[in-house]
Design a protein around this motif. Structure first.
Motif, mmCIF file in Angstrom:
data_model
loop_
_atom_site.group_PDB
_atom_site.id
_atom_site.type_symbol
_atom_site.label_atom_id
_atom_site.label_comp_id
_atom_site.label_asym_id
_atom_site.label_seq_id
_atom_site.Cartn_x
_atom_site.Cartn_y
_atom_site.Cartn_z
ATOM 1 N N ASN A 61 47.210 38.590 47.597
ATOM 2 C CA ASN A 61 46.939 39.755 46.738
ATOM 3 C C ASN A 61 46.567 40.942 47.641
ATOM 4 O O ASN A 61 45.893 40.764 48.664
ATOM 5 C CB ASN A 61 45.783 39.438 45.774
ATOM 6 C CG ASN A 61 45.504 40.597 44.831
ATOM 7 O OD1 ASN A 61 44.987 41.644 45.241
ATOM 8 N ND2 ASN A 61 45.865 40.432 43.565
ATOM 9 N N ARG A 63 44.385 42.978 47.658
ATOM 10 C CA ARG A 63 42.967 43.334 47.882
ATOM 11 C C ARG A 63 42.494 42.994 49.287
ATOM 12 O O ARG A 63 41.414 43.430 49.685
ATOM 13 C CB ARG A 63 42.076 42.711 46.796
ATOM 14 C CG ARG A 63 41.701 41.278 46.972
ATOM 15 C CD ARG A 63 40.680 40.816 45.940
ATOM 16 N NE ARG A 63 41.235 40.719 44.603
ATOM 17 C CZ ARG A 63 41.971 39.674 44.185
ATOM 18 N NH1 ARG A 63 42.257 38.664 45.005
ATOM 19 N NH2 ARG A 63 42.420 39.652 42.957
ATOM 20 N N ARG A 79 42.196 49.136 38.575
ATOM 21 C CA ARG A 79 42.310 48.123 37.504
ATOM 22 C C ARG A 79 42.767 48.790 36.207
ATOM 23 O O ARG A 79 43.594 48.222 35.475
ATOM 24 C CB ARG A 79 40.952 47.435 37.278
ATOM 25 C CG ARG A 79 40.557 46.572 38.452
ATOM 26 C CD ARG A 79 39.237 45.819 38.181
ATOM 27 N NE ARG A 79 38.713 45.290 39.431
ATOM 28 C CZ ARG A 79 37.556 45.653 39.995
ATOM 29 N NH1 ARG A 79 36.769 46.535 39.397
ATOM 30 N NH2 ARG A 79 37.165 45.116 41.133
ATOM 31 N N ASN A 94 41.095 51.740 52.621
ATOM 32 C CA ASN A 94 41.645 50.443 53.039
ATOM 33 C C ASN A 94 41.426 50.251 54.534
ATOM 34 O O ASN A 94 41.036 51.193 55.238
ATOM 35 C CB ASN A 94 43.137 50.377 52.712
ATOM 36 C CG ASN A 94 43.407 49.955 51.264
ATOM 37 O OD1 ASN A 94 44.534 49.939 50.786
ATOM 38 N ND2 ASN A 94 42.373 49.603 50.529
HETATM 39 C C1 LIG Z 1 51.816 46.440 43.521
HETATM 40 C C2 LIG Z 1 50.377 46.545 43.895
HETATM 41 C C3 LIG Z 1 50.024 47.158 45.093
HETATM 42 C C4 LIG Z 1 48.698 47.257 45.472
HETATM 43 N N1 LIG Z 1 48.394 47.856 46.654
HETATM 44 C C5 LIG Z 1 47.103 47.949 47.013
HETATM 45 C C6 LIG Z 1 46.746 48.580 48.235
HETATM 46 O O1 LIG Z 1 47.584 49.063 48.992
HETATM 47 N N2 LIG Z 1 45.432 48.677 48.550
HETATM 48 C C7 LIG Z 1 44.458 48.162 47.732
HETATM 49 O O2 LIG Z 1 43.296 48.256 48.077
HETATM 50 N N3 LIG Z 1 44.758 47.572 46.565
HETATM 51 C C8 LIG Z 1 46.050 47.444 46.202
HETATM 52 N N4 LIG Z 1 46.365 46.842 45.008
HETATM 53 C C9 LIG Z 1 45.282 46.423 44.097
HETATM 54 C C10 LIG Z 1 44.796 45.004 44.266
HETATM 55 O O3 LIG Z 1 45.861 44.130 44.436
HETATM 56 C C11 LIG Z 1 44.003 44.620 43.035
HETATM 57 O O4 LIG Z 1 44.795 44.811 41.897
HETATM 58 C C12 LIG Z 1 42.716 45.393 42.888
HETATM 59 O O5 LIG Z 1 41.864 45.040 43.974
HETATM 60 C C13 LIG Z 1 41.969 45.156 41.580
HETATM 61 O O6 LIG Z 1 41.945 43.822 41.282
HETATM 62 P P1 LIG Z 1 40.727 42.824 41.626
HETATM 63 O O7 LIG Z 1 39.567 43.301 40.835
HETATM 64 O O8 LIG Z 1 41.224 41.489 41.220
HETATM 65 O O9 LIG Z 1 40.497 42.919 43.101
HETATM 66 C C14 LIG Z 1 47.691 46.735 44.628
HETATM 67 C C15 LIG Z 1 48.046 46.148 43.409
HETATM 68 C C16 LIG Z 1 49.373 46.039 43.058
HETATM 69 C C17 LIG Z 1 49.739 45.380 41.759
#
Ligand SMILES: Cc1cc2nc3c(=O)[nH]c(=O)nc-3n(C[C@H](O)[C@H](O)[C@H](O)COP(=O)(O)O)c2cc1C
Length: 327
Positions: A61, A63, A79, A94
């Motif tokens: 993922n 994150r 989110r 990041n």
């Molecule tokens: C296609 C996609 C790309 C993402 N790119 C990043 C990114 O470059 N940097 C980042 O910090 N989170 C990115 N995220 C967000 C995380 O994957 C995640 O959705 C976010 O941390 C919130 O979810 P969590 O609460 O489960 O961590 C991306 C999500 C998606 C779906």
């Protein structure tokens, strides 16, 4: 679904796959049908930006890019965008593989199939660290400049009020004169604020703007001649005040009080100084032999800025010369 994306992007003849792979914009695609919505594709620009290899990225993922300085507010926004099913942008702190931080302007959105079902998400990452730093230092500079100007305005106003109070008789005249001069300072600063982006004001506009406001016959009653230079805010204030005083007197008693009268305003620069000459002609014969109190006040302001103001009460028309440091 992972296979589908991989097969799609692996087909060398597909323009879209080429665009995705070789785009200079980092791009990743995630698969929400798998546990924890892992990355199924990331292009070379993404690996270059983050420092991770493709193998270290796929299956995780996104994150993993986050760290201690990633703010809860940016995560909440992220989110909310994902839950909305719309495309959205968020700026999020990041970290690269080597631990260095960058500000990621992240655009994310769903990829929807023909049935309207979300099959994947795309994300594109833009490193905006340098751009934001530049903006921050530009803002700091602008803040410092604003403070400096504000201090200047306050000190100019206090000198103006003190001198006007000393030289004006009667409360009504005092109030009127103070209001007029405060207005002139205000106008000068509004002109500075609406001037060019460099914070400097073209001299033709400054002088033309002031004299134009007083000359009833418009540009027929004044002539401007001098090189095109940009004035710093510090130079605009004394010039504006002087012209305001001279123009007021010219309208009341001098060349601008008669239809045939006119004013020549010329200037030159040299040795870091600006020399501005005011010459009235065609007005009533000049009777005055002393300095007007308003001009006296401006004289002190000009002297306070390291300059000099000289009056020549010629019968055919008042002449004034101001020398002012440009810096
Ligand atoms: C296609 C996609 C790309 C993402 N790119 C990043 C990114 O470059 N940097 C980042 O910090 N989170 C990115 N995220 C967000 C995380 O994957 C995640 O959705 C976010 O941390 C919130 O979810 P969590 O609460 O489960 O961590 C991306 C999500 C998606 C779906």
């Amino acid at each position: 679904m992972t296979e589908t994306i991989a097969a799609w992007t692996d087909r060398p003849d597909t323009i879209l796959s080429q665009a995705l792979r070789y785009s200079r914009l980092p791009v990743c695609i995630t698969d929400p049908s798998q546990a924890d919505n892992p990355i199924v594709f990331a292009n070379a620009a993404f690996t270059a930006l983050t420092g991770y290899t493709h193998n270290e990225i796929v299956g995780r993922n996104c994150r993993f890019l986050q760290g201690p300085d990633t703010t809860p507010a940016s995560l909440d926004k992220l989110r909310a965008i994902l839950a909305s099913g719309e495309v959205g942008t968020v700026e999020i702190t990041n970290y690269r593989k080597d631990g260095s931080k960058f500000l990621n302007s992240l655009q994310i959105g769903p990829i929807v199939n023909e049935e309207g079902r979300i099959t994947h998400f795309f994300g594109s990452q833009l490193d905006v660290t340098d751009a934001r730093n530049r903006e921050d230092s530009a803002r700091d500079l602008a803040d410092a400049e604003t403070k400096h100007r504000l201090k200047n305005i306050v000190s100019v106003l206090s000198v103006l009020i003190r001198l006007t109070a000393r030289e004006t008789l009667g409360p009504d005249a005092l109030i009127r004169e103070i209001i007029e001069r405060v207005q002139a300072v205000g106008d000068a600063h509004i002109r500075i604020l609406t001037g060019s982006e460099s914070g400097k004001s073209p001299i033709h506009e400054v002088i033309g703007g002031i004299i134009g406001a007083y000359a009833a016959r418009g540009s027929a009653s004044y002539d401007l001649d001098g090189p095109d230079i940009e004035l710093t805010p510090d130079a605009v204030t004394p010039i504006s005040l002087l012209l305001h005083e001279l123009a007021t007197n010219a309208v009341k008693y001098g060349a601008l009080s008669t239809p045939g009268g006119a004013v020549d305003i010329t200037w030159q620069t040299g040795d870091g100084m600006l020399t501005l000459n005011w010459a009235e002609k065609g007005g009533p014969p000049v009777e005055h032999s002393g300095r007007a109190s308003g001009s006296d006040i401006v004289g002190r302001l000009v002297e306070g800025s390291g300059g000099k103001l000289e009056f020549d009460w010629r019968r055919e028309g008042l002449r004034v010369r101001m020398d002012l440091p440009l810096a």
